[in-house]
Design an enzyme around this catalytic site. Structure first.
Site, PDB file in Angstrom:
ATOM      1  N   TYR A 105     109.085  72.125  39.408  1.00 43.55           N
ATOM      2  CA  TYR A 105     109.869  72.614  40.561  1.00 43.55           C
ATOM      3  C   TYR A 105     110.901  71.592  41.018  1.00 43.55           C
ATOM      4  O   TYR A 105     111.666  71.868  41.924  1.00 43.55           O
ATOM      5  CB  TYR A 105     108.942  72.991  41.730  1.00 43.55           C
ATOM      6  CG  TYR A 105     107.918  71.934  42.091  1.00 43.55           C
ATOM      7  CD1 TYR A 105     108.266  70.836  42.857  1.00 43.55           C
ATOM      8  CD2 TYR A 105     106.605  72.038  41.636  1.00 43.55           C
ATOM      9  CE1 TYR A 105     107.334  69.869  43.154  1.00 43.55           C
ATOM     10  CE2 TYR A 105     105.668  71.072  41.938  1.00 43.55           C
ATOM     11  CZ  TYR A 105     106.028  69.983  42.696  1.00 43.55           C
ATOM     12  OH  TYR A 105     105.105  69.021  42.980  1.00 43.55           O
ATOM     13  N   LYS A 106     110.918  70.391  40.414  1.00 40.60           N
ATOM     14  CA  LYS A 106     111.904  69.379  40.785  1.00 40.60           C
ATOM     15  C   LYS A 106     113.160  69.595  39.928  1.00 40.60           C
ATOM     16  O   LYS A 106     113.875  70.561  40.131  1.00 40.60           O
ATOM     17  CB  LYS A 106     111.288  67.989  40.659  1.00 40.60           C
ATOM     18  CG  LYS A 106     110.188  67.759  41.723  1.00 40.60           C
ATOM     19  CD  LYS A 106     109.375  66.506  41.554  1.00 40.60           C
ATOM     20  CE  LYS A 106     108.317  66.400  42.653  1.00 40.60           C
ATOM     21  NZ  LYS A 106     107.256  65.428  42.347  1.00 40.60           N
ATOM     22  N   ASP A 112     103.394  60.262  33.766  1.00 40.75           N
ATOM     23  CA  ASP A 112     103.763  61.338  34.676  1.00 40.75           C
ATOM     24  C   ASP A 112     105.291  61.433  34.683  1.00 40.75           C
ATOM     25  O   ASP A 112     105.986  60.458  35.008  1.00 40.75           O
ATOM     26  CB  ASP A 112     103.212  61.062  36.080  1.00 40.75           C
ATOM     27  CG  ASP A 112     103.400  62.254  37.007  1.00 40.75           C
ATOM     28  OD1 ASP A 112     104.396  62.993  36.838  1.00 40.75           O
ATOM     29  OD2 ASP A 112     102.568  62.436  37.912  1.00 40.75           O
ATOM     30  N   ARG A 140     116.763  59.223  50.714  1.00 44.97           N
ATOM     31  CA  ARG A 140     116.663  59.439  49.277  1.00 44.97           C
ATOM     32  C   ARG A 140     117.624  60.542  48.848  1.00 44.97           C
ATOM     33  O   ARG A 140     117.708  61.587  49.501  1.00 44.97           O
ATOM     34  CB  ARG A 140     115.221  59.837  48.968  1.00 44.97           C
ATOM     35  CG  ARG A 140     114.813  59.689  47.540  1.00 44.97           C
ATOM     36  CD  ARG A 140     113.334  59.934  47.400  1.00 44.97           C
ATOM     37  NE  ARG A 140     112.967  61.300  47.756  1.00 44.97           N
ATOM     38  CZ  ARG A 140     111.959  61.976  47.196  1.00 44.97           C
ATOM     39  NH1 ARG A 140     111.221  61.400  46.267  1.00 44.97           N
ATOM     40  NH2 ARG A 140     111.687  63.197  47.562  1.00 44.97           N
ATOM     41  N   PHE A 194     103.099  57.963  42.735  1.00 40.98           N
ATOM     42  CA  PHE A 194     102.994  58.943  43.817  1.00 40.98           C
ATOM     43  C   PHE A 194     101.540  58.976  44.288  1.00 40.98           C
ATOM     44  O   PHE A 194     100.619  58.984  43.467  1.00 40.98           O
ATOM     45  CB  PHE A 194     103.423  60.307  43.271  1.00 40.98           C
ATOM     46  CG  PHE A 194     103.600  61.357  44.308  1.00 40.98           C
ATOM     47  CD1 PHE A 194     104.724  61.372  45.114  1.00 40.98           C
ATOM     48  CD2 PHE A 194     102.641  62.346  44.487  1.00 40.98           C
ATOM     49  CE1 PHE A 194     104.895  62.365  46.075  1.00 40.98           C
ATOM     50  CE2 PHE A 194     102.813  63.338  45.441  1.00 40.98           C
ATOM     51  CZ  PHE A 194     103.939  63.341  46.239  1.00 40.98           C
TER      52      PHE A 194
HETATM   53  C1  LIG Z   1     105.956  65.593  43.029  1.00 40.02           C
HETATM   54  C2  LIG Z   1     104.843  64.781  42.449  1.00 40.02           C
HETATM   55  C3  LIG Z   1     103.521  65.221  42.500  1.00 40.02           C
HETATM   56  C4  LIG Z   1     103.141  66.487  43.210  1.00 40.02           C
HETATM   57  O1  LIG Z   1     101.976  67.056  42.682  1.00 40.02           O
HETATM   58  P1  LIG Z   1     101.653  68.596  42.955  1.00 40.02           P
HETATM   59  O2  LIG Z   1     100.267  68.764  42.483  1.00 40.02           O
HETATM   60  O3  LIG Z   1     102.663  69.400  42.197  1.00 40.02           O
HETATM   61  O4  LIG Z   1     101.809  68.844  44.416  1.00 40.02           O
HETATM   62  C5  LIG Z   1     102.542  64.454  41.866  1.00 40.02           C
HETATM   63  N1  LIG Z   1     102.876  63.296  41.244  1.00 40.02           N
HETATM   64  C6  LIG Z   1     104.130  62.838  41.193  1.00 40.02           C
HETATM   65  C7  LIG Z   1     104.437  61.571  40.468  1.00 40.02           C
HETATM   66  C8  LIG Z   1     105.152  63.552  41.813  1.00 40.02           C
HETATM   67  O5  LIG Z   1     106.405  63.086  41.806  1.00 40.02           O
END
Ligand SMILES: *Cc1c(COP(=O)(O)O)cnc(C)c1O
Length: 398
Positions: free
Chosen positions: A210-211, A185, A357, A113
């Site tokens: 939150y996911k 992660d 998705r 990400f």
């Molecule tokens: C959703 C996601 C994020 C989002 O980071 P936030 O700091 O919560 O906005 C970061 N890394 C990955 C791999 C994600 O899927």
């Protein structure tokens, strides 16, 4: 056996909506609404500042971390909550890199990400390290190639765009053979697949809630450190709540023992109360059942789309063992197709440049959701109803 009819009932799912976007934001657990209202009424209102002790707000980041630990294969006392995932990525990678000071390279892959890559770039600039990014299928080879210069392997287990799942145990073993540390992660893994950090012998892990964990928008993130490193890892963000004695108000920082040192500042108590309630439903869920149901749903969806939606091309691994709990399909006009689908009550999302998705959350999605979404998607494509002016207009959040 996990009762997935019961788990589905724990959520508020709006009438007429098929929700396939729990990989971005999980739906609201009914218990969360009531628990937050109760917290406002009984704790904040009545206890005021004494709530930190009397209602256990101060201990909440560790207590909630303990509840989450089982879902990622961690033990009690090993996980702490707080901040956002981007900040937890920074904390984990900076601490891991500081434990390998003579090595220059932080290795990641192009399926990661962007926020993780941006954070690592900024860190690399600050400490004189180098972020190297390779294709996901080249990670194993790159570990061997970089060898003694590899400080940290920073990988997101499940690719947010394709759902591709890395082999955590194999890559960790490989990184260890090179003398490096790993940061995993779990943003698209925790609550979606059978994560086993201890079994994989990982070093650091982070994730959001939150996911698939349904903690609500902006719910606090988590960080885990293997117990063998937890008293050695040096936090770079030396906040007062990670101090050994926050209320001694020393002028100098001394890290708290263990994972507690990864706390930074005041925790988001209201948000964490919602998350705490969201974790109730997990108490009776087995991770093996979760994984089996996830595979059943994604397999059925892929089969349904491929049989009924010509023109869509699978953008996820076909082998379920190599996949998380989401499926992507490509379409040249993917954005408009997704908007048309949402207008019909099937909510997935779009990721540039052309990916539709769909996240399948075993706790509340079922085969009826799969069948309904396939039927509607097939009709939209057959009738070409996606090709309307309003479906092409891009919103800020896709
Ligand atoms: C959703 C996601 C994020 C989002 O980071 P936030 O700091 O919560 O906005 C970061 N890394 C990955 C791999 C994600 O899927």
């Amino acid at each position: 056996m996990t009762d997935f009819t019961r788990t589905r009932r724990a959520f508020h799912l709006p009438q007429g909506i098929t929700y396939l976007d729990g990989n971005s934001l999980g739906p609201m657990p009914v218990a969360a609404r009531d628990r937050v209202a109760g917290m406002m009424r009984d704790e904040w209102s009545e206890l005021l500042i004494t709530g930190w002790n009397k209602a256990g707000w101060y201990a909440q980041p560790r207590r909630v971390g303990d509840r989450l630990a089982r879902l990622i294969g961690a033990g009690p006392g090993e996980v702490v909550m707080g901040d956002t995932l981007s900040i937890k990525v920074f904390q984990a990678v900076s601490a891991a890199r500081a434990m390998r000071p003579d090595r220059r390279v932080i290795l990641s892959d192009s399926g990661n990400f962007p926020s993780d890559l941006y954070v690592a770039q900024g860190l690399a600039r600050a400490v004189g390290a180098e972020l190297r990014v390779v294709a996901p299928e080249e990670v194993a080879e790159a570990i061997d190639h970089i060898g003694a210069d590899l400080a940290v392997l920073m990988i997101t287990e499940v690719d947010y765009r394709t759902g591709r799942r890395h082999d955590m145990a194999a890559l960790t073993a490989r990184a260890h053979r090179a003398g490096a540390l790993t940061v995993w992660d779990l943003a698209h893994s925790a609550g979606a697949v059978d994560v086993d950090l201890t079994g994989a012998d990982a070093d650091f892990a982070v994730g959001c809630t939150y996911k698939y964990l349904n903690g609500g928008p902006g719910a606090p993130a988590f960080i885990w450190i293997h117990p063998r490193h937890a008293d050695a890892a040096q936090p770079i963000l030396q906040g007062w709540m990670g101090h050994a004695e926050p209320f001694a108000f020393d002028l100098d920082y001394r890290p708290a023992p263990g994972i507690e040192r990864m706390r930074v500042g005041t925790p988001p108590v209201i948000a964490m109360t919602a998350l705490d309630a969201a974790l109730d439903v997990w108490d009776e869920v087995s991770l093996a059942d979760l994984r089996a149901r996830s595979i059943q749903l994604t397999e059925a969806f892929i089969a349904g789309v491929e049989a009924n939606c010509p023109g869509l091309v699978l953008n996820s691994p076909r082998d379920p063992a190599l996949r998380g709990s989401q499926v992507g399909f490509r379409h040249p006009q993917g954005y408009a197709v997704m908007q048309a689908l949402i207008a019909e009550g099937v909510i997935g999302d779009f990721r540039a440049p052309d990916v539709l998705r769909f996240g399948f959350a075993p706790l509340y999605n079922d085969l009826e959701d799969v069948n309904r979404s396939v039927d509607i998607l097939a009709r939209i494509l057959r009738e070409g109803s996606w090709d309307r002016e309003n479906f092409h207009q891009k919103a800020a959040v896709t």
